[in-house]
Write an enzyme that holds these catalytic residues in place. Structure first.
Site, PDB file in Angstrom:
ATOM      1  N   LYS A   1       0.820  -1.223   0.000  1.00  0.00           N
ATOM      2  CA  LYS A   1       0.000   0.000   0.000  1.00  0.00           C
ATOM      3  C   LYS A   1       0.852   1.271   0.000  1.00  0.00           C
ATOM      4  O   LYS A   1       0.557   2.245   0.676  1.00  0.00           O
ATOM      5  CB  LYS A   1      -0.980   0.012   1.186  1.00  0.00           C
ATOM      6  CG  LYS A   1      -1.717  -1.299   1.420  1.00  0.00           C
ATOM      7  CD  LYS A   1      -2.343  -1.864   0.159  1.00  0.00           C
ATOM      8  CE  LYS A   1      -3.437  -1.004  -0.443  1.00  0.00           C
ATOM      9  NZ  LYS A   1      -3.978  -1.576  -1.706  1.00  0.00           N
TER      10      LYS A   1
ATOM     11  N   HIS B   1       8.004  -7.286  -1.356  1.00  0.00           N
ATOM     12  CA  HIS B   1       7.742  -6.400  -0.222  1.00  0.00           C
ATOM     13  C   HIS B   1       8.781  -6.561   0.884  1.00  0.00           C
ATOM     14  O   HIS B   1       8.718  -5.839   1.886  1.00  0.00           O
ATOM     15  CB  HIS B   1       6.359  -6.700   0.379  1.00  0.00           C
ATOM     16  CG  HIS B   1       5.201  -6.173  -0.411  1.00  0.00           C
ATOM     17  ND1 HIS B   1       5.209  -4.948  -1.040  1.00  0.00           N
ATOM     18  CD2 HIS B   1       3.967  -6.711  -0.647  1.00  0.00           C
ATOM     19  CE1 HIS B   1       4.033  -4.751  -1.635  1.00  0.00           C
ATOM     20  NE2 HIS B   1       3.281  -5.800  -1.418  1.00  0.00           N
TER      21      HIS B   1
ATOM     22  N   ARG C   1       6.117   5.856   1.053  1.00  0.00           N
ATOM     23  CA  ARG C   1       4.958   6.743   1.193  1.00  0.00           C
ATOM     24  C   ARG C   1       4.930   7.299   2.607  1.00  0.00           C
ATOM     25  O   ARG C   1       5.456   6.674   3.543  1.00  0.00           O
ATOM     26  CB  ARG C   1       3.685   5.936   0.918  1.00  0.00           C
ATOM     27  CG  ARG C   1       2.409   6.751   0.798  1.00  0.00           C
ATOM     28  CD  ARG C   1       1.243   5.829   0.470  1.00  0.00           C
ATOM     29  NE  ARG C   1       0.003   6.570   0.254  1.00  0.00           N
ATOM     30  CZ  ARG C   1      -1.189   6.018   0.083  1.00  0.00           C
ATOM     31  NH1 ARG C   1      -1.297   4.694   0.108  1.00  0.00           N
ATOM     32  NH2 ARG C   1      -2.254   6.763  -0.110  1.00  0.00           N
TER      33      ARG C   1
ATOM     34  N   SER D   1      -3.996   3.269   4.455  1.00  0.00           N
ATOM     35  CA  SER D   1      -4.259   2.419   3.300  1.00  0.00           C
ATOM     36  C   SER D   1      -4.135   0.943   3.670  1.00  0.00           C
ATOM     37  O   SER D   1      -4.950   0.107   3.253  1.00  0.00           O
ATOM     38  CB  SER D   1      -3.284   2.767   2.170  1.00  0.00           C
ATOM     39  OG  SER D   1      -3.620   2.089   0.982  1.00  0.00           O
TER      40      SER D   1
ATOM     41  N   GLY E   1      -5.447   6.650  -3.500  1.00  0.00           N
ATOM     42  CA  GLY E   1      -4.151   7.051  -2.952  1.00  0.00           C
ATOM     43  C   GLY E   1      -4.033   8.552  -2.761  1.00  0.00           C
ATOM     44  O   GLY E   1      -3.029   9.160  -3.142  1.00  0.00           O
TER      45      GLY E   1
END
Length: 345
Positions: A86, A151, A173, A181, A311
Site C-alpha cells: 500500500k 515487499h 509513502r 491504506s 491514494g
C-alpha cells in the site's frame, strides 16, 4: 526465429511457472523454521511471525521469501520493484512495465498487456506469486530484462540481488497515509474471515510497535534509502508524494535508471505522457481486468479492484486523531534523524 514466433517475456514466465519443479521438502523445512519463530497478532487476519532480521508477516509469505533467497539467481539486468504494501506498488509496477516494454507494446495500444493482465500479472512478486505452493521455477529461461517485485526489507532480499548488481526501484509513502491504506486493505480480509476489524487507533498502535506487514515501516524505508545513498548499489528511491506531483518527471528518471531513456523522437511523440495516461488511476481502475478480474496470490485469489485505491495524499487526516498523528510524526523524525531523508510534513 522470426519476431512473430518469438515467445513473449510474459509467456516465457507463464511457461516457466507452469513447468516448475516442486520441492516440498525445502518448503517444509522453511515452514518448520517459521513456525518456530515468535508470533503475534497483526493487522491482517493471519498470525504474524517475526523473522530473525526483524520484520513480520504471515507464514506462507515468509516461507516464499526464504525460498526465493535460497533459489533465486539474479542477473545484472534484472529490475526489482521493492515497496511496503500500500505504498504505490501497483502504480510503480505499471509505470515500470510500460516504460521498459514500450517498443513492443505502445502505451496507447488497445491490446497492451496491462489492460488484460493488470500490473501484478505483468510483474510478479517473489513471495506471493513465484515461489509458492512448493514450486521452484526455472527463471533462467526468461529473457532480459526480467522484472520482479517484492515487499521484503532490503536485508532479506534474495542474496544474489546484492551481489549481481541488479537494479532496485523503491517507492515509499508518508507513514500515516501508508498506515491508513494498509488498515483499509486489511479490514476487507478480516471481514471475509469473519473477524472483527481493528479500529484505526488499534491499528496505529500496532504500526507504531512495528507490527505491520514487512515492517517496521521506518526500518524498511531506511534500509532502501541507505542502499540508494551508498553507490555503487543501484537503487532508485522514489517518494509517492513526489511522484503524485509530477509523474512524467519520475517516468523519465525511471527510464534513465533502468537503461531505457526516452529519445528525442519519443519526446516529440509524447511517449512519456502516453505512459502516464495508460498507468493513471482513472484509466487503470476503469479496465475490465480491474473491475472483474482477480490475481492469484499464495494467500488466495484477490480481487484486482482492491489494489486500486485512489491514494489521496494526506487522507490520513480524515482518520487519525491529532494526537496519534503527532506520535507517528515524532517517531518518524527520531528514526530518520541524521539519515539525510527529509521528513514529510
Amino acid at each position: 526465429m522470426s519476431p512473430s514466433t518469438q515467445t513473449s517475456p510474459l509467456q516465457a514466465e507463464q511457461d516457466a511457472c507452469a513447468e516448475a519443479e516442486t520441492n516440498p521438502e525445502l518448503y517444509q523445512h522453511f515452514a518448520n523454521l517459521v513456525s518456530s519463530l515468535p508470533s503475534s497478532e497483526g493487522l491482517s487476519h493471519n498470525q504474524f511471525y517475526r523473522h530473525d532480521q526483524g520484520w513480520h508477516t504471515g507464514l506462507v509469505v515468509m516461507v516464499g521469501a526464504m525460498v526465493a533467497d535460497a533459489c533465486f539467481t539474479a542477473r545484472p539486468s534484472d529490475i526489482v520493484v521493492a515497496t511496503l504494501p500500500k505504498s504505490g506498488t501497483t502504480w510503480i509496477k505499471s509505470l515500470l512495465y510500460a516504460t521498459v516494454h514500450r517498443r513492443e507494446h505502445h502505451p496507447a495500444a488497445a491490446d497492451h498487456p496491462l489492460t488484460s493482465l493488470g500490473p501484478h500479472g505483468c510483474i510478479k512478486f517473489f513471495e506471493y506469486q513465484i515461489y509458492t505452493r512448493n514450486k521452484v521455477p526455472d527463471l533462467d529461461k526468461l529473457p532480459d530484462p526480467r522484472l520482479f517485485s517484492t515487499h521484503v526489507p532490503s536485508v532479506s532480499l534474495p542474496r544474489t540481488i546484492a551481489t549481481s548488481g541488479s537494479k532496485i526501484v523503491y517507492v515509499c509513502r508518508d507513514p500515516k497515509d501508508h498506515l491508513i491504506s494498509q488498515w483499509d486493505f486489511a479490514k476487507k480480509f478480516r471481514v471475509m474471515n469473519q473477524l472483527e476489524p481493528f479500529s484505526v487507533e488499534a491499528a496505529a498502535e500496532l504500526f507504531c510497535r512495528g507490527l505491520s506487514p514487512f515492517g517496521p515501516y521506518w526500518d524498511h524505508v531506511l534500509g532502501y534509502w541507505r542502499a540508494h545513498r551508498s553507490p555503487p548499489d543501484p537503487t532508485l528511491f522514489f517518494r509517492y508524494e513526489e511522484m503524485h506531483k509530477d509523474p512524467a518527471a519520475h517516468v523519465r528518471r525511471l527510464a534513465e535508471f533502468v537503461g531505457h531513456p526516452f529519445g528525442t523522437g519519443e519526446e516529440e511523440d509524447a511517449a512519456v505522457d502516453a505512459i502516464v495516461r495508460l498507468c493513471s488511476f482513472e484509466h487503470m481502475s476503469g479496465l475490465e481486468v480491474t473491475k472483474t478480474g482477480k490475481t492469484d496470490l499464495v494467500v488466495g485469489a484477490v480481487e484486482n479492484s482492491s489494489f486500486f485505491q485512489r491514494g489521496v495524499v494526506g487522507d490520513w487526516a480524515n482518520h487519525l486523531s491529532p494526537e496519534t498523528a503527532r506520535h507517528i510524526d515524532a517517531i518518524t523524525a527520531a528514526k530518520f534523524m541524521r539519515s539525510g531523508l527529509p521528513v514529510l510534513s
